[in-house]
Design an enzyme around this catalytic site. Structure first.
Site, PDB file in Angstrom:
ATOM      1  N   GLU A 128       0.860  -1.198   0.000  1.00 35.60           N
ATOM      2  CA  GLU A 128       0.000   0.000   0.000  1.00 35.60           C
ATOM      3  C   GLU A 128       0.892   1.244   0.000  1.00 35.60           C
ATOM      4  OE1 GLU A 128      -2.694  -0.210   3.308  1.00 35.60           O
ATOM      5  OE2 GLU A 128      -3.671  -1.992   2.476  1.00 35.60           O
ATOM      6  N   GLY A 132       4.777  -1.252   2.959  1.00 30.55           N
ATOM      7  CA  GLY A 132       5.342  -2.237   2.039  1.00 30.55           C
ATOM      8  C   GLY A 132       6.054  -3.319   2.831  1.00 30.55           C
ATOM      9  N   SER A 133       7.204  -2.945   3.407  1.00 26.51           N
ATOM     10  CA  SER A 133       7.944  -3.920   4.227  1.00 26.51           C
ATOM     11  C   SER A 133       7.112  -4.361   5.428  1.00 26.51           C
ATOM     12  CB  SER A 133       9.241  -3.293   4.740  1.00 26.51           C
ATOM     13  OG  SER A 133      10.026  -2.825   3.677  1.00 26.51           O
ATOM     14  N   PHE A 157       2.008  -0.410  -6.453  1.00 29.21           N
ATOM     15  CA  PHE A 157       3.096  -1.270  -6.964  1.00 29.21           C
ATOM     16  C   PHE A 157       2.598  -2.649  -7.380  1.00 29.21           C
ATOM     17  CE2 PHE A 157       5.746   1.119  -3.626  1.00 29.21           C
ATOM     18  CZ  PHE A 157       6.306   1.992  -4.546  1.00 29.21           C
ATOM     19  N   PRO A 241       8.806 -17.656   0.845  1.00 27.44           N
ATOM     20  CA  PRO A 241      10.086 -18.272   0.468  1.00 27.44           C
ATOM     21  C   PRO A 241      10.165 -18.652  -1.013  1.00 27.44           C
ATOM     22  CG  PRO A 241       9.414 -19.119   2.585  1.00 27.44           C
ATOM     23  CD  PRO A 241       8.278 -18.269   2.084  1.00 27.44           C
ATOM     24  N   GLU A 243       8.590 -17.234  -3.516  1.00 30.59           N
ATOM     25  CA  GLU A 243       8.721 -15.989  -4.279  1.00 30.59           C
ATOM     26  C   GLU A 243      10.156 -15.465  -4.188  1.00 30.59           C
ATOM     27  OE1 GLU A 243       5.987 -12.945  -3.030  1.00 30.59           O
ATOM     28  OE2 GLU A 243       6.875 -11.432  -4.353  1.00 30.59           O
ATOM     29  N   GLN A 280      44.276  -6.106 -18.910  1.00 36.17           N
ATOM     30  CA  GLN A 280      44.193  -6.942 -17.705  1.00 36.17           C
ATOM     31  C   GLN A 280      43.049  -6.518 -16.770  1.00 36.17           C
ATOM     32  OE1 GLN A 280      47.210  -6.830 -14.521  1.00 36.17           O
ATOM     33  NE2 GLN A 280      47.555  -8.988 -14.945  1.00 36.17           N
ATOM     34  N   GLY A 341      29.922   3.990 -23.219  1.00 37.93           N
ATOM     35  CA  GLY A 341      28.715   4.803 -23.431  1.00 37.93           C
ATOM     36  C   GLY A 341      27.563   4.002 -24.013  1.00 37.93           C
ATOM     37  N   GLY A 365      10.415  -8.117  -0.827  1.00 40.70           N
ATOM     38  CA  GLY A 365      11.127  -7.883   0.434  1.00 40.70           C
ATOM     39  C   GLY A 365      12.504  -7.319   0.121  1.00 40.70           C
TER      40      GLY A 365
HETATM   41  C1  LIG Z   1       8.277  -3.217  -9.872  1.00 35.44           C
HETATM   42  C2  LIG Z   1       7.622  -3.555  -8.566  1.00 35.44           C
HETATM   43  C3  LIG Z   1       6.680  -4.571  -8.529  1.00 35.44           C
HETATM   44  C4  LIG Z   1       6.031  -4.878  -7.325  1.00 35.44           C
HETATM   45  N1  LIG Z   1       5.041  -5.831  -7.317  1.00 35.44           N
HETATM   46  C5  LIG Z   1       4.286  -5.983  -6.206  1.00 35.44           C
HETATM   47  C6  LIG Z   1       3.122  -6.809  -6.235  1.00 35.44           C
HETATM   48  O1  LIG Z   1       2.797  -7.438  -7.246  1.00 35.44           O
HETATM   49  N2  LIG Z   1       2.367  -6.898  -5.099  1.00 35.44           N
HETATM   50  C7  LIG Z   1       2.702  -6.228  -3.973  1.00 35.44           C
HETATM   51  O2  LIG Z   1       1.977  -6.358  -2.987  1.00 35.44           O
HETATM   52  N3  LIG Z   1       3.793  -5.430  -3.903  1.00 35.44           N
HETATM   53  C8  LIG Z   1       4.582  -5.294  -4.999  1.00 35.44           C
HETATM   54  N4  LIG Z   1       5.692  -4.470  -4.964  1.00 35.44           N
HETATM   55  C9  LIG Z   1       6.003  -3.747  -3.745  1.00 35.44           C
HETATM   56  C10 LIG Z   1       7.297  -4.211  -3.073  1.00 35.44           C
HETATM   57  O3  LIG Z   1       7.152  -5.507  -2.536  1.00 35.44           O
HETATM   58  C11 LIG Z   1       7.660  -3.153  -2.033  1.00 35.44           C
HETATM   59  O4  LIG Z   1       8.073  -2.007  -2.767  1.00 35.44           O
HETATM   60  C12 LIG Z   1       8.772  -3.598  -1.099  1.00 35.44           C
HETATM   61  O5  LIG Z   1       8.322  -4.653  -0.277  1.00 35.44           O
HETATM   62  C13 LIG Z   1       9.250  -2.446  -0.214  1.00 35.44           C
HETATM   63  O6  LIG Z   1       8.201  -1.752   0.371  1.00 35.44           O
HETATM   64  P1  LIG Z   1       8.133  -0.129   0.269  1.00 35.44           P
HETATM   65  O7  LIG Z   1       8.348   0.222  -1.144  1.00 35.44           O
HETATM   66  O8  LIG Z   1       6.888   0.316   0.922  1.00 35.44           O
HETATM   67  O9  LIG Z   1       9.394   0.353   1.086  1.00 35.44           O
HETATM   68  P2  LIG Z   1       9.451   0.634   2.667  1.00 35.44           P
HETATM   69  O10 LIG Z   1       8.908  -0.528   3.403  1.00 35.44           O
HETATM   70  O11 LIG Z   1       8.883   1.966   2.937  1.00 35.44           O
HETATM   71  O12 LIG Z   1      11.027   0.690   2.876  1.00 35.44           O
HETATM   72  C14 LIG Z   1      11.796   1.859   2.566  1.00 35.44           C
HETATM   73  C15 LIG Z   1      13.242   1.578   2.963  1.00 35.44           C
HETATM   74  O13 LIG Z   1      13.305   1.329   4.358  1.00 35.44           O
HETATM   75  C16 LIG Z   1      13.952   0.090   4.584  1.00 35.44           C
HETATM   76  N5  LIG Z   1      13.374  -0.581   5.759  1.00 35.44           N
HETATM   77  C17 LIG Z   1      12.061  -0.778   6.050  1.00 35.44           C
HETATM   78  N6  LIG Z   1      11.951  -1.485   7.183  1.00 35.44           N
HETATM   79  C18 LIG Z   1      13.204  -1.731   7.625  1.00 35.44           C
HETATM   80  C19 LIG Z   1      13.745  -2.429   8.745  1.00 35.44           C
HETATM   81  N7  LIG Z   1      12.978  -3.036   9.630  1.00 35.44           N
HETATM   82  N8  LIG Z   1      15.104  -2.467   8.859  1.00 35.44           N
HETATM   83  C20 LIG Z   1      15.916  -1.872   7.949  1.00 35.44           C
HETATM   84  N9  LIG Z   1      15.460  -1.208   6.879  1.00 35.44           N
HETATM   85  C21 LIG Z   1      14.104  -1.148   6.712  1.00 35.44           C
HETATM   86  C22 LIG Z   1      13.733  -0.723   3.329  1.00 35.44           C
HETATM   87  O14 LIG Z   1      14.704  -1.753   3.181  1.00 35.44           O
HETATM   88  C23 LIG Z   1      13.840   0.354   2.262  1.00 35.44           C
HETATM   89  O15 LIG Z   1      15.183   0.558   1.946  1.00 35.44           O
HETATM   90  C24 LIG Z   1       6.375  -4.181  -6.149  1.00 35.44           C
HETATM   91  C25 LIG Z   1       7.343  -3.168  -6.199  1.00 35.44           C
HETATM   92  C26 LIG Z   1       7.954  -2.841  -7.387  1.00 35.44           C
HETATM   93  C27 LIG Z   1       8.950  -1.716  -7.409  1.00 35.44           C
END
Ligand SMILES: Cc1cc2nc3c(=O)[nH]c(=O)nc-3n(C[C@H](O)[C@H](O)[C@H](O)COP(=O)(O)OP(=O)(O)OC[C@H]3O[C@@H](n4cnc5c(N)ncnc54)[C@H](O)[C@@H]3O)c2cc1C
Length: 380
Positions: A128, A132-133, A157, A241, A243, A280, A341, A365
Site C-alpha cells: 500500500e 510495504g515492508s 506497486f 520463500p 517468491e 588486464q 557509453g 522484500g
Molecule cells: C516493480 C515492482 C513490482 C512490485 N510488485 C508488487 C506486487 O505485485 N504486489 C505487492 O503487494 N507489492 C509489490 N511491490 C512492492 C514491493 O514488494 C515493495 O516495494 C517492497 O516490499 C518495499 O516496500 P516499500 O516500497 O513500501 O518500502 P518501505 O517498506 O517503505 O522501505 C523503505 C526503505 O526502508 C527500509 N526498511 C524498512 N523497514 C526496515 C527495517 N525493519 N530495517 C531496515 N530497513 C528497513 C527498506 O529496506 C527500504 O530501503 C512491487 C514493487 C515494485 C517496485
C-alpha cells in the site's frame, strides 16, 4: 559449469519455454516496452503451450506437477532469449499456493481453468502507499455486511495491476488485531467500487504493468475469501520463500545473460588497437564475475533442490534472495561498464538488463528486510 539438477523431462520443457519466448515474446520487446504493457495474446499462447499453472490439478487443466525446477527454467529461458517478462512469474511462482492451496473446490472450479489457459491474468495486492515492508500495518479494510465483504482502501506497486482479471487483496478484517487481523479476498474485474489508478512509470521493467488499485465500498461475495479469516498474514508468510527464491533465480539468470553479452563485446570492441577484454583490468573483472556467477549457480541450484525436497526454510530463502540479487546486481553493473557509453543507450540489451534488475533488491522484500530475517534466525 555442468548442472546436475535437471532430467530429460526438464530439458524438453526448456525447449518448449525457449521456443515460446523466441516466438511470442522476444520480437515484441520494443512494442511492449513502449506500451508499458504486454499483450493478452502472449498470455493465451503461454497457456496453450502448457507454460502456465502446471502445478494445479489435472482436472482444471494443470498437470499436477509441483517441481520448482520448471519455474526456474521459465526464468532462465526468459533471460537467455532476451525476452521481457510478461508477468508469468507471478502467476506460476507466487500464486499457486494461494489459488491452489487456500481455495475451496467451488473457488477452484470458478477460477483455475481461466488461470491455467492464460485467459485470466492475476495479481497479488499486498503493498500500500503507507505499508510495504511492514505488511502488518496495511490500512485496507474489509467489513462483513450480510453475504458480502465490503472493501475500502488502496494498493500500490501491483504487478499485472492493469491487466489483471482477478486480484488477491490483503485486507484488515479485524483492524484492531494488527497482523492477526488480515484476510485474503479475491476481487474480480468489473466489481463495482474496484478502480485502477495510474500505471506507474518505472525505471525498468517497462513492459510489465505495475499499478495502483483503489477500492471504494467495493462489495464482493463472502465466498471470495480464500484461506482462513484473519490468518492472511500467516498464509502470506508461508508463501514468501518460494517468491524469494524465484527472485534469486531470475537475478542470476539475468547476470548470466549480462556476462555472455559483456564477454562477447569485450572480444569485439577495440581500443588502442586491441580488444578491450585483453586489458588486464577488464580480463580480471570478467574473471571475477565468472567466478562469482559460478559460485552463485551452485548455491542457487542447491536452494532449488532444497525447495523441491521440501526443506528450504524462510531464512534460507531470504539469504538466497539477499546474496544472489546483490551479487547479480554488482555483476550486471560491472558488465554494463564494459560497454562504455553504449551500455547507457536503451537500444542495447545490457541497458535493459541493468534497468530491469535494480528492483530485484527491492521487491519481494528489500535486501535490508532479508538481512533482518536472516539476522533474527541467528538466535539473538
Ligand atoms: C516493480 C515492482 C513490482 C512490485 N510488485 C508488487 C506486487 O505485485 N504486489 C505487492 O503487494 N507489492 C509489490 N511491490 C512492492 C514491493 O514488494 C515493495 O516495494 C517492497 O516490499 C518495499 O516496500 P516499500 O516500497 O513500501 O518500502 P518501505 O517498506 O517503505 O522501505 C523503505 C526503505 O526502508 C527500509 N526498511 C524498512 N523497514 C526496515 C527495517 N525493519 N530495517 C531496515 N530497513 C528497513 C527498506 O529496506 C527500504 O530501503 C512491487 C514493487 C515494485 C517496485
Amino acid at each position: 559449469m555442468r548442472r546436475t539438477i535437471f532430467t530429460e523431462e526438464h530439458d524438453l520443457f526448456r525447449e518448449t519455454a525457449r521456443a515460446y519466448y523466441l516466438r511470442e515474446c522476444a520480437p515484441h520487446t520494443e512494442e511492449w516496452e513502449h506500451d508499458g504493457q504486454v499483450s493478452r495474446a502472449a498470455w493465451a499462447a503461454a497457456g496453450k503451450a502448457g507454460l502456465i499453472g502446471w502445478e494445479f490439478p489435472e482436472g482444471y487443466g494443470g498437470q499436477g506437477i509441483r517441481d520448482f525446477r520448471y519455474n526456474a527454467i521459465m526464468a532462465e529461458e526468459m533471460a537467455a532469449t532476451s525476452s521481457v517478462g510478461i508477468g508469468l512469474g507471478l502467476q506460476n511462482d507466487v500464486l499457486p499456493p494461494y489459488l491452489g492451496g487456500l481455495t475451496t473446490d467451488e473457488q477452484k472450479d470458478r477460477w483455475l481453468p481461466g488461470v491455467i489457459s492464460g485467459e485470466t491474468v492475476c495479481a497479488l495486492a499486498l503493498s500500500e502507499p503507507g505499508a510495504g515492508s511492514d505488511l502488518g500495518s496495511i490500512a485496507t479494510t474489509a467489513r462483513r455486511d450480510g453475504d458480502d465483504w465490503v472493501i475500502d482502501g488502496s494498493k500500490t506497486f501491483i504487478t499485472n495491476g492493469i491487466l489483471a482479471d482477478l486480484v488477491i487483496v490483503a485486507c484488515k478484517t479485524d483492524p484492531r488485531a494488527g497482523h492477526k487481523g488480515i484476510s485474503l479476498i479475491v476481487v474480480e474485474r468489473g466489481t463495482p467500487g474496484f478502480e485502477r489508478g495510474r500505471k506507474l512509470d518505472k525505471v525498468g521493467m517497462k513492459a510489465q504493468d505495475t499499478a495502483e488499485l483503489f477500492f471504494h465500498e467495493c462489495r464482493v461475495p463472502a465466498g471470495n475469501l480464500i484461506g482462513e479469516e484473519n490468518r492472511g498474514f500467516y498464509h502470506m508468510m508461508r508463501n514468501l520463500p518460494t517468491e524469494r527464491l524465484a527472485i534469486a533465480v531470475s537475478s542470476l539468470a539475468a547476470a548470466e545473460r549480462a556476462f555472455e553479452l559483456a564477454l562477447d563485446y569485450a572480444k569485439t570492441r577495440t581500443a588502442f588497437g586491441r580488444p578491450i577484454g585483453s586489458f588486464q583490468a577488464n580480463r580480471f573483472a570478467l574473471a571475477d564475475i565468472r567466478a562469482k556467477l559460478n559460485a552463485a549457480r551452485v548455491y542457487v541450484d542447491g536452494c532449488i533442490m532444497a525447495l523441491v525436497d521440501g526443506h528450504l526454510t524462510a531464512d534460507d530463502a531470504a539469504a538466497a534472495k539477499y546474496w544472489t540479487s546483490e551479487t547479480a546486481w554488482q555483476a550486471i553493473d560491472r558488465c554494463m561498464q564494459l560497454f562504455g557509453g553504449y551500455g547507457y543507450v536503451n537500444e542495447y540489451e545490457i541497458a535493459r538488463i541493468w534497468r530491469d534488475n535494480r528492483v530485484q533488491r527491492v521487491f519481494g522484500g528489500t535486501s535490508e528486510i532479508m538481512q533482518e530475517i536472516v539476522g533474527r534466525s541467528l538466535g539473538f
